[in-house]
Design an enzyme around this catalytic site. Structure first.
Site, short mmCIF file in Angstrom:
data_model
loop_
_atom_site.label_atom_id
_atom_site.label_comp_id
_atom_site.label_asym_id
_atom_site.label_seq_id
_atom_site.Cartn_x
_atom_site.Cartn_y
_atom_site.Cartn_z
N HIS A 109 80.35 31.52 -89.14
CA HIS A 109 81.27 30.39 -88.97
C HIS A 109 82.32 30.52 -90.08
O HIS A 109 82.00 30.95 -91.19
CB HIS A 109 80.60 29.03 -89.20
CG HIS A 109 79.49 28.67 -88.29
ND1 HIS A 109 78.21 29.10 -88.47
CD2 HIS A 109 79.47 27.89 -87.19
CE1 HIS A 109 77.43 28.59 -87.51
NE2 HIS A 109 78.17 27.85 -86.72
N ASP A 112 81.11 29.35 -93.40
CA ASP A 112 79.96 30.05 -94.02
C ASP A 112 80.50 31.07 -95.00
O ASP A 112 79.93 31.31 -96.06
CB ASP A 112 79.16 30.89 -93.01
CG ASP A 112 78.63 30.13 -91.85
OD1 ASP A 112 78.40 28.92 -91.98
OD2 ASP A 112 78.44 30.76 -90.78
C1 XLS Z 1 73.01 25.18 -83.97
C2 XLS Z 1 73.68 26.31 -83.34
C3 XLS Z 1 74.78 27.02 -84.13
C4 XLS Z 1 75.59 27.92 -83.25
C5 XLS Z 1 76.88 28.34 -83.82
O1 XLS Z 1 72.00 24.63 -83.47
O2 XLS Z 1 72.69 27.19 -82.93
O3 XLS Z 1 74.24 27.69 -85.21
O4 XLS Z 1 74.89 29.06 -82.86
O5 XLS Z 1 77.67 27.26 -84.17
#
Ligand code: XLS
Ligand code: CA
Ligand code: CA
Length: 446
Positions: A109, A112
């Site tokens: 993300h 991140d």
């Molecule tokens: C959360 C989600 C997230 C997505 C990406 O539950 O899995 O991590 O994969 O935003």
């Protein structure tokens, strides 16, 4: 995958490139089944599985839960005095981990990898800086980006949603982040771009106009698609279904719901689905069910590999270790001819109680081995065992004659009635479920 350690300092000392040692080995830091270059059918394991590790759980999440803070002290957070400095250290740690583990892909993300900021200009500047570093590291290691995404659920401004927020100002603010994350994904050669509608849903129907929110969501995704295409993004856009958590209801509930929404809004050519195992189970399905429904529509784009917990049903994001799950998943993937340009991303976190540096490696090794074994067993079930023949025989009455005419829409209800009269009471046919269950075990134990 040339240099396992490329940064200023080594964050996982004492751990080298993870070797394949085979099932005779008890070394926790070695693969027992995943042998990247081993052929399964006409592709290598690496080509079939297209593994990715994720940035968020492994390098950002120190193990906090609603009852307490993180339990892990990350060495990449200890040295620098600024957020950007810590982000630079974190990228070194991340690429050291990816390359030592031997995964070809990663996912992230925007925030991140790069420090967030309320000021959009500062946020964009941070992201550009970090993307330039990521690009250098991709070039020096051969790592590739499976997908990029924007975090539109953590900041308090998104508490009522991003693209579905009842306040237009928040929708526009979310668009600024998607724009930057799409640019980052293009710059890094990302093969896909993911939308997980974390808070795209509602806490209460009393204050929610669902029709309006869903219409806005379609406009939001359309604008994102068009912008991505205009800057040269040629990959797949992926929606990741999840039925609830954090909201009471999320619009991207499950595969069926998302496929219907995409078709209704003319987005089904550009968008496919990223199916997460734990989200499928949260919606009351199995992992395999949501994969299969997406695949039926030619829209199974990628997989977030993890598992939930049968005792509580939450989104626990555990590492996949259940071979029945991985066999089932790989049956769907093999039947559709593979996952590319998608892959298997470990959207999974080590337990809060797992606090050693090597736990992160051990967890990924186990997940990769589970899918490698799942791949081999699924391949044998489909190509060696009688599975496909048995299943085809179950539907043989639609292969020819009147059954075929019916399947092609050529028979009306009255002629079906006359056929029923002519044929008499149908002969009972066993579903033989246990025969399939036994076959899976037989091939798992081979
Ligand atoms: C959360 C989600 C997230 C997505 C990406 O539950 O899995 O991590 O994969 O935003
Ligand atoms: Ca996910
Ligand atoms: Ca999850």
């Amino acid at each position: 995958m040339s240099t396992p350690f490329i940064g200023k300092r080594e964050y996982f000392p004492g751990i080298g490139a993870i070797p394949y040692e085979g099932i005779g080995s008890d070394n926790p830091l070695a693969f027992k089944h995943y042998d990247a270059n081993k052929k399964v059918g006409d592709k290598t394991m690496a080509e079939h599985l297209r593994f990715a590790a994720c940035y968020w759980h492994s390098f950002c999440n120190a193990g906090h839960d609603p009852f307490g803070p993180g339990t892990r002290v990350y060495p990449w957070d200890k040295h620098a005095s600024t957020a950007l400095g810590r982000a630079e250290d974190k990228i070194d740690a991340a690429f050291e981990f990816f390359t030592k583990l031997g995964v070809p892909y990663y996912c992230f993300h925007d925030i991140d990898m790069s420090p967030d900021a309320d000021d959009i200009g500062e946020y964009e500047k941070n992201l550009k800086h970090m993307v330039a570093l990521a690009k250098e590291r991709q070039q020096s290691t051969g790592m590739k980006l499976l997908w990029g995404t924007a975090n539109l659920f953590s900041h308090p401004r998104y508490m009522n949603g991003a693209g579905t927020n009842p306040d237009f100002a928040v929708v526009a603010r979310a668009a600024a982040q998607i724009k930057a994350a799409l640019e980052a994904t293009v710059e890094l050669g990302g093969e896909n771009y993911v939308f997980w509608g974390g808070r795209e849903g509602y806490a209460s129907l009393h204050n929610t106009d669902t029709k309006r929110e869903l219409n806005n969501f379609a406009k939001f995704l359309t604008a994102a698609r068009d912008y991505g295409r205009s800057i040269g993004f040629q990959g797949k856009y992926l929606i990741e279904p999840k039925p609830m958590e954090p909201m009471n209801h999320q619009y991207d509930f499950d595969s069926s719901t998302v496929v219907g929404f995409l078709k209704q809004n003319g987005l089904d050519k550009d968008f496919s689905l990223n199916i997460e195992a734990n989200h499928a189970t949260l919606s009351g399905h199995t992992f395999e069910h949501d994969l299969q429904i997406a695949s039926n529509h030619g829209m199974l784009g990628s997989i977030d590999a993890n598992r939930g917990n049968a005792q509580n049903g939450w989104d626990t994001d555990q590492f996949p270790s259940d071979l029945y799950d991985t066999v089932g998943a790989m049956m769907v993937v093999l039947r559709q001819g593979g996952l590319a340009p998608g892959g298997l991303n470990f959207d999974a976190k080590v337990r809060r109680e797992s606090t050693d540096a090597d736990d992160l490696f051990i967890a990924h090794v186990g997940g990769m081995d589970s899918f490698a074994r799942g791949l081999e067993v699924a391949h044998s079930l489909l190509n060696v065992s009688p599975w496909e023949k048995w299943r085809a025989e179950r539907y043989a009455s639609f292969d020819a004659g009147k059954g075929k005419d019916f399947a092609e829409g050529k028979l009306d209800l009255a002629s079906l009635r006359d056929l029923a009269v002519a044929q008499g009471e149908p002969t009972q046919r066993s579903g033989k479920q246990e025969r399939y269950e036994n076959l899976i075990n037989q091939y798992l134990m081979r």
